[in-house]
Scaffold this motif. Structure first.
Motif, PDB file in Angstrom:
ATOM      1  N   ALA A  34       0.693  -0.875  -0.149  1.00 57.99           N
ATOM      2  CA  ALA A  34       0.121  -0.002  -0.120  1.00 57.99           C
ATOM      3  C   ALA A  34       1.199   1.376   0.035  1.00 57.99           C
ATOM      4  O   ALA A  34       1.297   0.805   0.697  1.00 57.99           O
ATOM      5  CB  ALA A  34      -1.435  -0.046   0.719  1.00 57.99           C
ATOM      6  N   TYR A  35       0.393   2.329  -0.507  1.00 54.92           N
ATOM      7  CA  TYR A  35       1.256   3.537  -1.514  1.00 54.92           C
ATOM      8  C   TYR A  35       1.523   4.316   0.332  1.00 54.92           C
ATOM      9  O   TYR A  35       2.901   4.677  -0.091  1.00 54.92           O
ATOM     10  CB  TYR A  35       1.447   4.741  -2.118  1.00 54.92           C
ATOM     11  CG  TYR A  35       1.617   5.229  -2.621  1.00 54.92           C
ATOM     12  CD1 TYR A  35       2.856   5.757  -3.490  1.00 54.92           C
ATOM     13  CD2 TYR A  35       1.304   6.136  -2.398  1.00 54.92           C
ATOM     14  CE1 TYR A  35       3.400   6.921  -3.602  1.00 54.92           C
ATOM     15  CE2 TYR A  35       1.889   7.619  -2.392  1.00 54.92           C
ATOM     16  CZ  TYR A  35       2.658   7.412  -3.378  1.00 54.92           C
ATOM     17  OH  TYR A  35       3.589   8.957  -3.270  1.00 54.92           O
ATOM     18  N   GLU A  36       0.222   4.489   0.584  1.00 59.60           N
ATOM     19  CA  GLU A  36       0.325   5.914   1.727  1.00 59.60           C
ATOM     20  C   GLU A  36       1.122   4.692   3.009  1.00 59.60           C
ATOM     21  O   GLU A  36       1.672   5.695   3.599  1.00 59.60           O
ATOM     22  CB  GLU A  36      -1.260   5.221   2.409  1.00 59.60           C
ATOM     23  CG  GLU A  36      -2.048   6.867   1.047  1.00 59.60           C
ATOM     24  CD  GLU A  36      -1.267   7.734   1.057  1.00 59.60           C
ATOM     25  OE1 GLU A  36      -0.495   8.620   2.269  1.00 59.60           O
ATOM     26  OE2 GLU A  36      -1.087   8.860  -0.239  1.00 59.60           O
ATOM     27  N   GLU A  37       1.098   3.500   3.052  1.00 57.65           N
ATOM     28  CA  GLU A  37       1.287   3.025   4.644  1.00 57.65           C
ATOM     29  C   GLU A  37       3.318   3.065   4.018  1.00 57.65           C
ATOM     30  O   GLU A  37       4.144   3.664   4.966  1.00 57.65           O
ATOM     31  CB  GLU A  37       0.998   1.660   4.118  1.00 57.65           C
ATOM     32  CG  GLU A  37       0.330   0.771   4.832  1.00 57.65           C
ATOM     33  CD  GLU A  37      -0.633  -0.457   4.675  1.00 57.65           C
ATOM     34  OE1 GLU A  37       0.265  -0.664   5.216  1.00 57.65           O
ATOM     35  OE2 GLU A  37      -1.932  -0.648   4.725  1.00 57.65           O
ATOM     36  N   LEU A  38       3.783   3.447   2.671  1.00 57.22           N
ATOM     37  CA  LEU A  38       5.254   3.280   2.920  1.00 57.22           C
ATOM     38  C   LEU A  38       5.647   4.804   2.618  1.00 57.22           C
ATOM     39  O   LEU A  38       6.733   4.725   3.279  1.00 57.22           O
ATOM     40  CB  LEU A  38       5.838   2.751   1.286  1.00 57.22           C
ATOM     41  CG  LEU A  38       5.218   1.317   1.154  1.00 57.22           C
ATOM     42  CD1 LEU A  38       5.533   1.102  -1.171  1.00 57.22           C
ATOM     43  CD2 LEU A  38       5.780   0.439   1.825  1.00 57.22           C
ATOM     44  N   VAL A  39       4.092   5.601   2.483  1.00 56.65           N
ATOM     45  CA  VAL A  39       4.478   7.236   2.721  1.00 56.65           C
ATOM     46  C   VAL A  39       5.268   7.388   4.442  1.00 56.65           C
ATOM     47  O   VAL A  39       6.156   8.214   4.897  1.00 56.65           O
ATOM     48  CB  VAL A  39       3.440   8.038   1.858  1.00 56.65           C
ATOM     49  CG1 VAL A  39       3.847   9.938   2.727  1.00 56.65           C
ATOM     50  CG2 VAL A  39       3.968   7.597   1.022  1.00 56.65           C
ATOM     51  N   ALA A  40       4.221   7.527   5.237  1.00 57.88           N
ATOM     52  CA  ALA A  40       3.888   7.066   6.276  1.00 57.88           C
ATOM     53  C   ALA A  40       5.082   6.515   7.024  1.00 57.88           C
ATOM     54  O   ALA A  40       5.136   7.078   8.159  1.00 57.88           O
ATOM     55  CB  ALA A  40       2.850   6.270   7.093  1.00 57.88           C
ATOM     56  N   GLN A  41       6.147   5.326   6.434  1.00 60.49           N
ATOM     57  CA  GLN A  41       6.815   5.007   7.542  1.00 60.49           C
ATOM     58  C   GLN A  41       7.788   5.460   7.613  1.00 60.49           C
ATOM     59  O   GLN A  41       8.498   6.347   8.932  1.00 60.49           O
ATOM     60  CB  GLN A  41       7.136   3.545   6.511  1.00 60.49           C
ATOM     61  CG  GLN A  41       6.887   2.191   6.811  1.00 60.49           C
ATOM     62  CD  GLN A  41       7.712   1.313   5.631  1.00 60.49           C
ATOM     63  OE1 GLN A  41       7.775   1.385   5.138  1.00 60.49           O
ATOM     64  NE2 GLN A  41       6.459   0.188   4.925  1.00 60.49           N
ATOM     65  N   ASN A  42       7.935   7.060   6.288  1.00 56.11           N
ATOM     66  CA  ASN A  42       8.953   7.662   7.463  1.00 56.11           C
ATOM     67  C   ASN A  42       8.857   9.186   7.220  1.00 56.11           C
ATOM     68  O   ASN A  42       9.293   9.861   6.682  1.00 56.11           O
ATOM     69  CB  ASN A  42      10.245   7.094   6.307  1.00 56.11           C
ATOM     70  CG  ASN A  42      10.942   6.100   6.102  1.00 56.11           C
ATOM     71  OD1 ASN A  42      11.728   6.165   7.231  1.00 56.11           O
ATOM     72  ND2 ASN A  42      10.489   4.920   5.485  1.00 56.11           N
ATOM     73  N   LEU A  43       7.400   9.537   7.445  1.00 57.11           N
ATOM     74  CA  LEU A  43       7.580  10.922   7.315  1.00 57.11           C
ATOM     75  C   LEU A  43       8.199  11.575   8.541  1.00 57.11           C
ATOM     76  O   LEU A  43       8.351  11.283   9.372  1.00 57.11           O
ATOM     77  CB  LEU A  43       5.722  11.154   7.825  1.00 57.11           C
ATOM     78  CG  LEU A  43       4.791  11.019   6.793  1.00 57.11           C
ATOM     79  CD1 LEU A  43       3.035  11.123   7.574  1.00 57.11           C
ATOM     80  CD2 LEU A  43       5.174  12.360   5.370  1.00 57.11           C
ATOM     81  N   GLY A  44       8.174  13.145   8.431  1.00 51.70           N
ATOM     82  CA  GLY A  44       9.127  13.244   9.239  1.00 51.70           C
ATOM     83  C   GLY A  44      10.820  13.482   9.033  1.00 51.70           C
ATOM     84  O   GLY A  44      11.248  14.368   9.004  1.00 51.70           O
ATOM     85  N   ALA A  45      11.032  12.238   8.105  1.00 53.20           N
ATOM     86  CA  ALA A  45      12.740  12.401   7.901  1.00 53.20           C
ATOM     87  C   ALA A  45      13.495  13.199   6.475  1.00 53.20           C
ATOM     88  O   ALA A  45      12.641  13.666   6.025  1.00 53.20           O
ATOM     89  CB  ALA A  45      12.440  10.956   6.625  1.00 53.20           C
TER      90      ALA A  45
END
Length: 522
Positions: A137-148
């Motif tokens: 899931a694309y959104e899950e992959l983005v959420a993994q490193n939000l704030g990086a």
């Protein structure tokens, strides 16, 4: 520079400015920059390394542009696929560059799942929306490193950034390698030559971002301007007008077929399009009669771009101010040209011996400069053939006048040789389109036992029009030399077109050559 850092710079300079408007969705540049950095970090955590390829299979959406910039920040090379590809085409465009990841729209998740056994290089399947089994899931992959924080790969100007596959008018499509340096030059050149873009501007994407509109998006991102993305994957002139009016759009870029549909839209005058200051057109010839009609209906807002995928959108241009439909001939005749060389780009007309011809004479249009691609993906012989003696040989025939304006006549493979004389289809098409009953025209060569090839006109008539083949031939008899005149005329409901609305003359030739062969056997 790493071209992916344009997103980070825009986020830093204009965090609260609108980046994208897509239906009811609004994304600011600060959010966009954060999502790009997060996705780039996720790509790296998945083992994507510098030079790896990431294929993208989706219609226009903000996530497509997020993937572009994230891939570049990670040092990867994007391979955009046209969303209208059938499975065999998808497989070829993924396998040929050995893409390690395939990112796709939710609408294609089942198609991708069905193809997965044939997509041998792909290690990661990433779905916008709800994925099928075995997909991420694309959104899950983005959420993994939000704030990086952004950590751009240390790339050189010569490193690959975009594999731009040619349309494949002959044989299998070839991947033109566009580098970070190419894309940086194209971006700056867009702002310098084509349209004066400021952060307060609003651009509209109604053509595929996997092709020419993607370079428009680079320029808008570089300036921190708002970008409206049409929701429908098919161009709708009413939708285009409504979006311009609603969002006060100031610039857009379309292919000539879309421009023609726009100016043929009966409700054009029902919308306030007064904010639209630039409308670039590109990808195929814009016939003079259509261009005059466009100028009359929409004003002097048009900018013409010429440049194939190997020098993307960056060979010549006809400025907005040079689109003059009335007045002295020295002004109006420019409408038949594609303008003059872009800033810091050389354009020449060369003969078969790679010698520059005299002004006004016909030859091959050749280009050199920072926009020219690095070569074809794993095709050294084709690269050497196209990049000869320091010039990109476009395969287009044309001439240059004394003031440097270039006139594209045709592709070398589309030229017709009838009785030993060269016939340039565009020249004949321009005459045909002056006929009031003709809406679209394509001229091809078909086998002829006496002349080698004869000229055939394939026409789409205007609504409620009736005209015979004999009348068309008689019309041409008064307007062109005998060897140029169509010997036969066929009427069709529509012309076959590519995914970016170029007329597919190869298909027309195959259709009518096969038909004439069948007739000969009867």
């Amino acid at each position: 520079m790493n071209i992916g850092m344009l997103a980070t710079q825009a986020a830093e300079h204009y965090p609260e400015r609108t980046a994208f408007l897509w239906g009811d969705e609004v994304i600011e540049y600060g959010e966009f920059g954060g999502r790009v950095a997060a996705l780039a970090a996720t790509f790296r955590s998945m083992g994507i390394r510098e030079g790896d390829r990431i294929a993208l299979y989706t219609d226009n959406c903000p996530q497509l542009l997020e993937c572009y910039f994230a891939a570049w920040q990670a040092g990867a090379c994007v391979v955009p696929l046209n969303a209208r590809f059938v499975p065999d085409e998808v497989i070829y465009h993924v396998e040929n560059p050995r893409a390690r990841a395939l990112v796709f729209a939710e609408a294609y998740k089942d198609t991708v799942k069905d193809m997965s056994e044939r997509l041998r290089p792909v290690e990661h399947y990433i779905c916008f929306g709800d994925p099928a089994q075995g997909q991420l899931a694309y959104e899950e992959l983005v959420a993994q490193n939000l704030g990086a924080p952004p950590k751009p790969a240390n790339v050189a100007d010569a490193d690959p950034a975009w594999l731009f596959y040619t349309s494949g008018t002959t044989g299998r499509p070839k991947g033109a390698i566009l580098t970070h340096g190419n894309l940086s030059f194209v971006t700056v050149g867009w702002c310098a030559d084509l349209m004066c873009i400021e952060p307060e501007d609003v651009g509209l994407h109604a053509a595929p971002l996997s092709h020419g509109a993607g370079f428009h998006a680079l320029a808008l991102t570089a300036k921190g301007a708002a970008q409206v993305i049409a929701e429908s994957p098919r161009f709708d002139p009413q939708d285009f007008c409504a979006l311009v009016e609603r969002h006060r759009v100031t610039n857009s870029a379309l292919v000539p077929t879309q421009v023609k549909r726009l100016i043929s839209f009966e409700g054009l005058n029902d919308y306030d399009l007064s904010t639209l200051r630039y409308l670039a057109y590109y990808g195929s010839p814009m016939y003079v009669e259509d261009l005059k009609d466009a100028l009359e209906k929409m004003g002097r807002i048009f900018v013409q771009l010429y440049g194939q995928g190997e020098t993307p959108m960056t060979a010549t241009y006809l400025r907005r101010e040079e689109h003059v439909a009335e007045g002295p001939k020295e002004h109006t005749e420019k409408l038949a040209s594609c303008g003059r060389a872009r800033t810091c780009v050389d354009v020449a007309i060369l003969d078969e011996e790679n010698r520059e011809v005299q002004r006004g004479q016909m030859g091959e249009i050749c280009v050199r400069g920072p926009s020219v691609f690095a070569g074809y993906w794993e095709k050294p012989e084709e690269t050497d053939q196209t990049l000869r003696n320091g010039w990109l040989h476009t395969g287009d025939l044309g001439r240059m006048d004394e003031r440097g304006y270039v006139y594209v006549m045709d592709r070398t493979k589309d030229m017709i040789i009838s009785g030993g004389s060269n016939v340039y289809p565009r020249e004949v098409e321009e005459v045909l389109l002056e006929h009031p009953d003709v809406s679209e025209a394509a001229v091809i060569g078909v086998p002829d036992p006496e002349w080698g090839e004869s000229v055939m006109a394939v026409l789409v008539l205007a609504p409620d029009s009736e005209v015979s083949a004999e009348e068309i031939i008689a019309y041409c008899r008064e307007r062109m030399a005998p060897y140029k005149r169509p010997k036969s005329v066929s009427f069709v409901n529509e012309l076959p077109k590519s995914a970016i609305d170029k007329v597919l003359k190869r298909e027309l030739r195959e259709m009518f050559v096969r038909q004439s062969g069948a007739d000969a056997n009867d």
